[in-house]
Scaffold this motif. Structure first.
Motif, PDB file in Angstrom:
ATOM      1  N   ARG A   7     -52.263 -22.358 -22.211  1.00  0.00           N
ATOM      2  CA  ARG A   7     -52.644 -20.944 -22.287  1.00  0.00           C
ATOM      3  C   ARG A   7     -53.897 -20.696 -21.456  1.00  0.00           C
ATOM      4  O   ARG A   7     -53.982 -19.708 -20.725  1.00  0.00           O
ATOM      5  N   ASP A   8     -54.891 -21.570 -21.571  1.00  0.00           N
ATOM      6  CA  ASP A   8     -56.134 -21.402 -20.824  1.00  0.00           C
ATOM      7  C   ASP A   8     -55.904 -21.486 -19.314  1.00  0.00           C
ATOM      8  O   ASP A   8     -56.504 -20.734 -18.549  1.00  0.00           O
ATOM      9  N   LEU A  11     -54.356 -18.261 -18.282  1.00  0.00           N
ATOM     10  CA  LEU A  11     -55.356 -17.203 -18.296  1.00  0.00           C
ATOM     11  C   LEU A  11     -56.208 -17.254 -17.034  1.00  0.00           C
ATOM     12  O   LEU A  11     -56.421 -16.234 -16.371  1.00  0.00           O
ATOM     13  N   GLU A  12     -56.675 -18.439 -16.677  1.00  0.00           N
ATOM     14  CA  GLU A  12     -57.500 -18.583 -15.475  1.00  0.00           C
ATOM     15  C   GLU A  12     -56.732 -18.206 -14.219  1.00  0.00           C
ATOM     16  O   GLU A  12     -57.263 -17.536 -13.331  1.00  0.00           O
ATOM     17  N   LEU A  13     -55.477 -18.607 -14.140  1.00  0.00           N
ATOM     18  CA  LEU A  13     -54.651 -18.274 -12.982  1.00  0.00           C
ATOM     19  C   LEU A  13     -54.446 -16.757 -12.902  1.00  0.00           C
ATOM     20  O   LEU A  13     -54.511 -16.171 -11.823  1.00  0.00           O
ATOM     21  N   ILE A  38     -46.827 -15.064 -14.174  1.00  0.00           N
ATOM     22  CA  ILE A  38     -47.491 -16.179 -14.858  1.00  0.00           C
ATOM     23  C   ILE A  38     -47.025 -16.279 -16.304  1.00  0.00           C
ATOM     24  O   ILE A  38     -46.756 -17.355 -16.815  1.00  0.00           O
ATOM     25  N   THR A  39     -46.944 -15.127 -16.976  1.00  0.00           N
ATOM     26  CA  THR A  39     -46.570 -15.101 -18.385  1.00  0.00           C
ATOM     27  C   THR A  39     -45.885 -13.785 -18.723  1.00  0.00           C
ATOM     28  O   THR A  39     -46.201 -12.753 -18.127  1.00  0.00           O
ATOM     29  N   THR A  40     -44.967 -13.838 -19.669  1.00  0.00           N
ATOM     30  CA  THR A  40     -44.365 -12.621 -20.190  1.00  0.00           C
ATOM     31  C   THR A  40     -44.865 -12.343 -21.602  1.00  0.00           C
ATOM     32  O   THR A  40     -44.393 -11.417 -22.260  1.00  0.00           O
ATOM     33  N   SER A  41     -45.839 -13.102 -22.044  1.00  0.00           N
ATOM     34  CA  SER A  41     -46.428 -12.902 -23.364  1.00  0.00           C
ATOM     35  C   SER A  41     -47.349 -11.681 -23.333  1.00  0.00           C
ATOM     36  O   SER A  41     -48.347 -11.679 -22.597  1.00  0.00           O
ATOM     37  N   PRO A  42     -47.045 -10.653 -24.135  1.00  0.00           N
ATOM     38  CA  PRO A  42     -47.925  -9.479 -24.159  1.00  0.00           C
ATOM     39  C   PRO A  42     -49.359  -9.819 -24.574  1.00  0.00           C
ATOM     40  O   PRO A  42     -50.313  -9.267 -24.034  1.00  0.00           O
ATOM     41  N   ARG A  46     -52.603  -9.249 -22.158  1.00  0.00           N
ATOM     42  CA  ARG A  46     -53.767  -8.497 -22.631  1.00  0.00           C
ATOM     43  C   ARG A  46     -55.044  -9.329 -22.485  1.00  0.00           C
ATOM     44  O   ARG A  46     -56.084  -8.838 -22.037  1.00  0.00           O
ATOM     45  N   ASP A  47     -54.968 -10.615 -22.841  1.00  0.00           N
ATOM     46  CA  ASP A  47     -56.128 -11.499 -22.725  1.00  0.00           C
ATOM     47  C   ASP A  47     -56.557 -11.677 -21.268  1.00  0.00           C
ATOM     48  O   ASP A  47     -57.750 -11.754 -20.974  1.00  0.00           O
ATOM     49  N   ILE A  48     -55.593 -11.764 -20.358  1.00  0.00           N
ATOM     50  CA  ILE A  48     -55.920 -11.882 -18.928  1.00  0.00           C
ATOM     51  C   ILE A  48     -56.650 -10.628 -18.456  1.00  0.00           C
ATOM     52  O   ILE A  48     -57.687 -10.717 -17.786  1.00  0.00           O
ATOM     53  N   LEU A  49     -56.133  -9.452 -18.828  1.00  0.00           N
ATOM     54  CA  LEU A  49     -56.791  -8.200 -18.444  1.00  0.00           C
ATOM     55  C   LEU A  49     -58.184  -8.099 -19.055  1.00  0.00           C
ATOM     56  O   LEU A  49     -59.140  -7.703 -18.374  1.00  0.00           O
ATOM     57  N   ASP A  50     -58.317  -8.468 -20.324  1.00  0.00           N
ATOM     58  CA  ASP A  50     -59.629  -8.432 -20.989  1.00  0.00           C
ATOM     59  C   ASP A  50     -60.612  -9.391 -20.330  1.00  0.00           C
ATOM     60  O   ASP A  50     -61.765  -9.043 -20.083  1.00  0.00           O
ATOM     61  N   ALA A  51     -60.162 -10.616 -20.036  1.00  0.00           N
ATOM     62  CA  ALA A  51     -61.037 -11.609 -19.398  1.00  0.00           C
ATOM     63  C   ALA A  51     -61.451 -11.144 -18.008  1.00  0.00           C
ATOM     64  O   ALA A  51     -62.618 -11.288 -17.619  1.00  0.00           O
TER      65      ALA A  51
END
Length: 130
Positions: A7-8, A11-13, A38-42, A46-51
């Motif tokens: 997951r991390d 997220l970084e990618l 990269i992911t289809t997990s909502p 959301r975490d990628i956008l927040d980060a």
């Protein structure tokens, strides 16, 4: 390079991919389209956008994003690698004989077909509204 598995790593990618989009602004749907490679997990999307927002990579204004990393675009000559083989495009699912891979510090992303690689990097938009 290998595809991110944790997951991390994803997220970084995702944050790095947003940092390398060749547009100063894009709508949320266009950003999500790129993240879905990269992911289809909502939740992870959301975490990628927040980060990305917390790190100053993007600013969100409603359904629009402003990319704050001016000049850090994907360098096609150095960061996009084409490989011959039997691939399925990560973005559209089409079968391609030449896969294009983006090599970022956080990992490798691909394969993509020739038109999808331009859309993922922001060199070509799907609509004029982007």
């Amino acid at each position: 390079m290998t595809e991110p598995s944790t997951r991390d790593e994803k997220l970084e990618l995702g944050v790095e991919l947003l940092a390398h989009v060749e547009r100063e602004e894009l709508d949320l749907a266009a950003a999500v389209d790129r993240i879905e490679t990269i992911t289809t997990s909502p939740a992870l999307t959301r975490d990628i956008l927040d980060a990305a927002e917390k790190r100053g990579v993007i600013d969100r204004e409603g359904a629009r994003l402003r990319v704050n990393t001016g000049g850090t675009y994907v360098e096609y000559e150095r960061q996009v690698v084409a490989r011959e083989g039997d691939f399925e495009c990560r973005r559209c699912g089409a079968s391609v004989s030449t896969g294009h891979f983006i090599e970022l510090d956080a990992g490798e992303l691909g394969p993509f077909g020739s038109s999808c690689i331009r859309k993922v990097t922001g060199r070509e938009s799907e609509s004029e509204s982007e």
